[in-house]
Design a protein around this motif. Structure first.
Motif, PDB file in Angstrom:
ATOM      1  N   ILE A  35      33.851 -42.276 -40.391  1.00 12.41           N
ATOM      2  CA  ILE A  35      34.176 -42.213 -38.961  1.00 12.41           C
ATOM      3  C   ILE A  35      35.573 -41.621 -38.818  1.00 12.41           C
ATOM      4  O   ILE A  35      36.566 -42.262 -39.156  1.00 12.41           O
ATOM      5  N   GLY A  36      35.641 -40.392 -38.338  1.00 10.50           N
ATOM      6  CA  GLY A  36      36.923 -39.719 -38.142  1.00 10.50           C
ATOM      7  C   GLY A  36      37.082 -38.534 -39.066  1.00 10.50           C
ATOM      8  O   GLY A  36      37.000 -38.676 -40.290  1.00 10.50           O
ATOM      9  N   SER A  43      39.470 -36.219 -46.477  1.00  7.72           N
ATOM     10  CA  SER A  43      39.871 -36.394 -47.873  1.00  7.72           C
ATOM     11  C   SER A  43      38.901 -37.314 -48.601  1.00  7.72           C
ATOM     12  O   SER A  43      38.468 -37.035 -49.730  1.00  7.72           O
ATOM     13  N   THR A  44      38.533 -38.431 -47.946  1.00  6.89           N
ATOM     14  CA  THR A  44      37.570 -39.362 -48.552  1.00  6.89           C
ATOM     15  C   THR A  44      36.237 -38.671 -48.781  1.00  6.89           C
ATOM     16  O   THR A  44      35.640 -38.775 -49.863  1.00  6.89           O
ATOM     17  N   ALA A  45      35.759 -37.960 -47.773  1.00 11.35           N
ATOM     18  CA  ALA A  45      34.477 -37.270 -47.894  1.00 11.35           C
ATOM     19  C   ALA A  45      34.484 -36.281 -49.039  1.00 11.35           C
ATOM     20  O   ALA A  45      33.523 -36.189 -49.823  1.00 11.35           O
ATOM     21  N   PHE A  53      28.039 -38.015 -54.090  1.00 11.63           N
ATOM     22  CA  PHE A  53      27.549 -38.808 -52.965  1.00 11.63           C
ATOM     23  C   PHE A  53      27.073 -37.903 -51.830  1.00 11.63           C
ATOM     24  O   PHE A  53      27.587 -36.794 -51.643  1.00 11.63           O
ATOM     25  N   ARG A  54      26.122 -38.402 -51.055  1.00 15.51           N
ATOM     26  CA  ARG A  54      25.764 -37.774 -49.782  1.00 15.51           C
ATOM     27  C   ARG A  54      26.706 -38.349 -48.717  1.00 15.51           C
ATOM     28  O   ARG A  54      26.861 -39.570 -48.625  1.00 15.51           O
ATOM     29  N   VAL A  55      27.287 -37.480 -47.902  1.00 18.96           N
ATOM     30  CA  VAL A  55      28.303 -37.929 -46.940  1.00 18.96           C
ATOM     31  C   VAL A  55      28.053 -37.287 -45.584  1.00 18.96           C
ATOM     32  O   VAL A  55      27.815 -36.071 -45.485  1.00 18.96           O
ATOM     33  N   THR A  56      28.127 -38.106 -44.529  1.00 23.12           N
ATOM     34  CA  THR A  56      28.084 -37.639 -43.154  1.00 23.12           C
ATOM     35  C   THR A  56      29.369 -38.072 -42.461  1.00 23.12           C
ATOM     36  O   THR A  56      29.755 -39.248 -42.536  1.00 23.12           O
ATOM     37  N   VAL A  57      30.043 -37.138 -41.803  1.00 27.78           N
ATOM     38  CA  VAL A  57      31.291 -37.412 -41.084  1.00 27.78           C
ATOM     39  C   VAL A  57      31.029 -37.310 -39.585  1.00 27.78           C
ATOM     40  O   VAL A  57      30.459 -36.312 -39.121  1.00 27.78           O
ATOM     41  N   VAL A 233      33.189 -45.657 -43.929  1.00 21.46           N
ATOM     42  CA  VAL A 233      34.643 -45.540 -44.007  1.00 21.46           C
ATOM     43  C   VAL A 233      35.172 -45.326 -42.593  1.00 21.46           C
ATOM     44  O   VAL A 233      34.788 -44.369 -41.914  1.00 21.46           O
ATOM     45  N   VAL A 234      36.034 -46.226 -42.143  1.00 23.11           N
ATOM     46  CA  VAL A 234      36.633 -46.129 -40.813  1.00 23.11           C
ATOM     47  C   VAL A 234      37.997 -45.447 -40.963  1.00 23.11           C
ATOM     48  O   VAL A 234      38.905 -45.988 -41.589  1.00 23.11           O
TER      49      VAL A 234
END
Length: 427
Positions: A35-36, A43-45, A53-57, A233-234
Motif C-alpha cells: 500500500i503506497g 523499494s520493498t516491492a 515474489f508476486r507483488v501488487t502495489v 506492506v503498509v
C-alpha cells in the motif's frame, strides 16, 4: 472516481515518465500487496520481486505523489536522530545493529540507479553547513562517531574551505560527505517503478485503499476492487490518513516547503555551488538546497506542523534563499510547493507488524530518501523469514505526542520555536 495528479512542482514538470497506470478493478490474488507507491513501497516491492515474489502495489494517486516525489532530493546518511542518541538511550548492541545500517540506504540508491539505468541526475557530495561554532563542534563529533561505525568518507571544512564549496558568508565551517549527494527524487522513484514492472510487478494508481481485512490471508479493498495476499506492506507514511489508526496515533504529518528558481545559467550557478554539492545547514529548522540539472536553485526549509498547506510558499522560503545568496535577490521563482513528511516523537522510524502478516514502516522524520530504501530491504527480509534487522527497528520504543491528536500540533510547534531560538542565539 476523482483523478489525483502530482502537485505542481518542478519535479512533476521535468519528470521522465508521465504515464498513467490503471486503477484496480475486480478481485485479484498475489503474494504481497504493498500500500503506497513511494520509496518505501516501491523499494520493498523491488526487493521482493528480485527474490521471486508476486507483488501488487496500490497507490491512491500517482507513483511518487507524496514525499518521495516532493522532497529536497538530498541523499543524507544516518537517521533523524543520530547513532549516539541510540547509544545513550538503547544501549550498545542495538546501536551497533542500527549503526551498521545507517549508511546502507545511500548504497542501495546507487546500486538501483546503476542496475536499472535510472536517469535521475545523480550527483555525489553532500555538505553539512555550520552556522555557529557550537554546530561546528557537533560536526567534529559526528565525524568521529561515523568513523566508529566504519564510515570514513566525511571530511571537515574550515571557514575558508566551506567558502570554496558554498559561496555565502553564513557559515563558520562544515563537513563534506562524499557518500551523500543529490538526485531528481521523482525520477528516481519513477525509474524504480519501471524496474518493478520489468520484473513482473503490478502497480495500480488512483487506487486508494479503503480498508484491510486481517486474517491468514489479508484482503485489501479499494473503491473498485480487492487484492487477497499472503502479506501486506503498509507504506503510506504521511499520506496514510485514517486507514490504520493504530499507526497514525503515534506520528504526525508535517509540511516542508520548496521553491525552485528560473534557470540561472552555467556561470551564476557555478559561482554559487562550484562543485555542485547539495547543502543543508545544522539548524533545528534547517534550510537545504542544491542545483538542478538545468541549473536552477532548489531551496527548501521550514516546517508546518499538522501538514497544512501554506497560503504562500514563496513568501515563507524566499527570504532564507536571499539571506543565503544575496546574489539571487532579483531571481524569478518558477515553482513553489509543499510536501508532507511523517514525524515521530523520538525522530526514529517506526517499524513493525500488525497481526501475523501486515508489515509497516513509517516516520522517517525528515531523513526519508536513504532510510526508505533501507526499509524496503529490511521489510523484504522479514517477509522472507530473516527478521534480525527488522527486529532491531521494531523493538525501538515509540510514544504518543503530548496532548494527543488534538494538542500535538501546538505542543510540537512550541518545542520547535524553542529550538529555533536556540539556533538564533547560538546556545
Amino acid at each position: 472516481m476523482a483523478y489525483t495528479s502530482h502537485t505542481s512542482s518542478y519535479y512533476a514538470a521535468s519528470a521522465n515518465n508521465k504515464v498513467d497506470r490503471p486503477a484496480l478493478q475486480g478481485a485479484h490474488e498475489t503474494d504481497v500487496c504493498v500500500i503506497g507507491a513511494g520509496y518505501t513501497g516501491i523499494s520493498t516491492a523491488l526487493f521482493l520481486l528480485e527474490h521471486g515474489f508476486r507483488v501488487t502495489v496500490l497507490e491512491a494517486a500517482k507513483v511518487g505523489f507524496g514525499a518521495s516525489g516532493r522532497n529536497g532530493g538530498q541523499i543524507v546518511n544516518s537517521y533523524s536522530r543520530d547513532i549516539d542518541v541510540i547509544e545513550r538511550t538503547l544501549g550498545a548492541e542495538q546501536a551497533r545493529m542500527l549503526g551498521e545500517m545507517a549508511f546502507e540506504g545511500a548504497r542501495i540508491i546507487r546500486e538501483r540507479v546503476a542496475k536499472y539505468q535510472i536517469q535521475c541526475d545523480l550527483k555525489d557530495g553532500g555538505v553539512f553547513a555550520a552556522v555557529t561554532d557550537k554546530q561546528m563542534s557537533h560536526l567534529e563529533g559526528q565525524k568521529k562517531l561515523w568513523e566508529r561505525y566504519g564510515h570514513t568518507q566525511m571530511q571537515l571544512l574550515d571557514a575558508k574551505a566551506i567558502r570554496e564549496v558554498v559561496n555565502t558568508d553564513l557559515y563558520v565551517g562544515g563537513s563534506l560527505d562524499m557518500s551523500g549527494g543529490h538526485i531528481h527524487p521523482l525520477n528516481l522513484v519513477l525509474g524504480e517503478a519501471d524496474a518493478v514492472e520489468s520484473l513482473g510487478g503490478v502497480i495500480h494508481e488512483q487506487s486508494r485503499v479503503t480498508r484491510v481485512d486481517q486474517g491468514a490471508k489479508a484482503v485489501v479493498h479499494t473503491e473498485q476492487g480487492q487484492v487477497t495476499a499472503d502479506f501486506v506492506v503498509v507504506a503510506g507514511n504521511a499520506y496514510i490518513g485514517d486507514l490504520m489508526p493504530q499507526l497514525s496515533a503515534k506520528s504526525m504529518p508535517c509540511g516542508t516547503q520548496v521553491i525552485t528558481t528560473e534557470p540561472l545559467g552555467e556561470e551564476l550557478a557555478k559561482s554559487l555551488l562550484p562543485q555542485d554539492y547539495c547543502v543543508e545547514d545544522c539548524n533545528y529548522l534547517l534550510d537545504y538546497y542544491r542545483l538542478s540539472a538545468d541549473k536552477r536553485m532548489i531551496f527548501g526549509g521550514g516546517v508546518v506542523y499538522g501538514a497544512r498547506d501554506p497560503a504562500d510558499v514563496e513568501a515563507l522560503v524566499r527570504p532564507n534563499l536571499i539571506k543565503t545568496f544575496p546574489q539571487l535577490k532579483d531571481v524569478k521563482i518558477d515553482y513553489a510547493w509543499t510536501g508532507n513528511f511523517l514525524l515521530t516523537l523520538s525522530r526514529l522510524p517506526q517499524v513493525g507488524r500488525l497481526g501475523s502478516n501486515i508489515y509497516y514502516s513509517q516516520g522517517c522524520s525528515g531523513h526519508g530518501v536513504t532510510y526508505t530504501h533501507l526499509a524496503g530491504k529490511i521489510l523484504s527480509e522479514a517477509i522472507r523469514g530473516q527478521a534480525e534487522r527488522f527486529d532491531a527497528f521494531a523493538t525501538l520504543p515509540h510514544y504518543p505526542f503530548p496532548g494527543g491528536r488534538m494538542l500535538r500540533v501546538p505542543f510540537t510547534a512550541m518545542g520547535a520555536l524553542y529550538y529555533s531560538l536556540r539556533d538564533k542565539l547560538g546556545w
